[in-house]
Design a protein around this motif. Structure first.
Motif, mmCIF file in Angstrom:
data_model
loop_
_atom_site.group_PDB
_atom_site.id
_atom_site.type_symbol
_atom_site.label_atom_id
_atom_site.label_comp_id
_atom_site.label_asym_id
_atom_site.label_seq_id
_atom_site.Cartn_x
_atom_site.Cartn_y
_atom_site.Cartn_z
ATOM 1 N N LYS A 1 5.081 12.262 3.208
ATOM 2 C CA LYS A 1 4.749 12.158 1.784
ATOM 3 C C LYS A 1 4.990 13.492 1.073
ATOM 4 O O LYS A 1 5.450 13.520 -0.075
ATOM 5 C CB LYS A 1 3.291 11.723 1.609
ATOM 6 N N GLU B 1 -10.442 9.142 -4.764
ATOM 7 C CA GLU B 1 -10.928 8.738 -3.443
ATOM 8 C C GLU B 1 -12.108 7.773 -3.563
ATOM 9 O O GLU B 1 -12.224 6.828 -2.777
ATOM 10 C CB GLU B 1 -11.335 9.971 -2.633
ATOM 11 N N ILE C 1 -4.217 10.874 -1.872
ATOM 12 C CA ILE C 1 -3.555 9.892 -1.000
ATOM 13 C C ILE C 1 -2.879 10.591 0.175
ATOM 14 O O ILE C 1 -1.849 10.153 0.673
ATOM 15 C CB ILE C 1 -2.533 9.036 -1.786
ATOM 16 N N GLN D 1 -10.715 4.404 -4.449
ATOM 17 C CA GLN D 1 -10.062 3.806 -3.298
ATOM 18 C C GLN D 1 -11.089 3.209 -2.329
ATOM 19 O O GLN D 1 -10.877 2.127 -1.784
ATOM 20 C CB GLN D 1 -9.209 4.855 -2.579
ATOM 21 N N SER E 1 0.826 -1.207 0.000
ATOM 22 C CA SER E 1 0.000 0.000 0.000
ATOM 23 C C SER E 1 0.864 1.262 0.000
ATOM 24 O O SER E 1 0.581 2.220 -0.733
ATOM 25 C CB SER E 1 -0.913 -0.012 1.226
ATOM 26 N N ASP F 1 1.257 4.145 -2.922
ATOM 27 C CA ASP F 1 1.087 5.577 -2.661
ATOM 28 C C ASP F 1 2.236 6.381 -3.244
ATOM 29 O O ASP F 1 2.027 7.417 -3.890
ATOM 30 C CB ASP F 1 0.995 5.833 -1.149
#
Length: 217
Positions: free
Chosen positions: A84, A201, A133, A204, A9, A13
């Motif tokens: 991130k 989104e 994300i 996801q 995961s 990302d």
């Protein structure tokens, strides 16, 4: 098994962030920068500053500006977003400098309206991918994320609010006509970012629900 899933995961990302960064860098270096379009954000502000301080590249100015905003993102948004965002902003500075100094980026079109439309679509798609994300490409995107988190204002409108200042600076620096084009870019950017973020989104959530149903069955 759970660790493997977490790693997969996280890797996914960062792959999406990298793709988003490349899109943003491409839009700036091949549509905005060569046409002097300060389309909001730290990248737009960097274009303005670079005009007055030409020995600093746009990528370098973005890097320096992001250093100031990193601490803010860690404190107000969270560690995951902060890490991130650090990766995305460093990567953006690197990719932009690579495109400028190695690939010798140039204007794919000198038609300002076409540059606005194409550049904004590409850049907004990249920004939307990172927002979806829980990341950003740094700069004023961090401020937009903070505004979005602590208010009911959606991410697109948040971007529009924080980018208006940059548009005004761009109008004073590059002329009123390009300032108007920059305003158009900012408005389009907010709309496209919203659409891309919502779409990703939604996908996801659909995947997460599908995984839960598979585990339940």
């Amino acid at each position: 098994m759970k660790k493997n899933n977490n790693f997969a995961s996280t890797l996914k990302d960062y792959v999406l962030i990298t793709i988003g960064v490349i899109l943003v860098a491409f839009g700036i270096q091949y549509f905005y920068a060569p046409n002097e379009i300060a389309g909001g954000g730290l990248s737009g502000l960097a274009l303005v500053i670079s005009n007055y301080v030409p020995f600093l590249s746009v990528g370098t100015i973005i890097f320096l500006g992001n250093l100031i905003l990193f601490v803010v993102s860690f404190i107000l948004v969270g560690g995951d977003f902060g890490m991130k965002t650090i990766y995305a902003s460093f990567a953006l500075s690197f990719v932009m400098d690579f495109m400028e100094k190695v690939m010798h980026s140039y204007a794919l079109t000198n038609n300002l309206l076409l540059a606005i439309v194409m550049g904004t679509i590409v850049i907004a798609a990249g920004i939307g991918m990172t927002f979806a994300i829980n990341a950003s490409t740094g700069g004023t995107d961090i401020l937009a994320k903070i505004l979005n988190k602590y208010s009911r204002i959606n991410i697109g409108i948040s971007l529009l609010i924080v980018d208006l200042f940059v548009v005004v600076c761009g109008a004073f620096t590059f002329g009123l006509d390009k300032g108007i084009y920059s305003l158009l870019a900012v408005i389009m950017n907010g709309l496209v970012v919203d659409r891309v973020t919502i779409y990703i989104e939604k996908k996801q959530k659909e995947k997460a629900n599908s995984d839960i149903e598979k585990l339940a069955s």
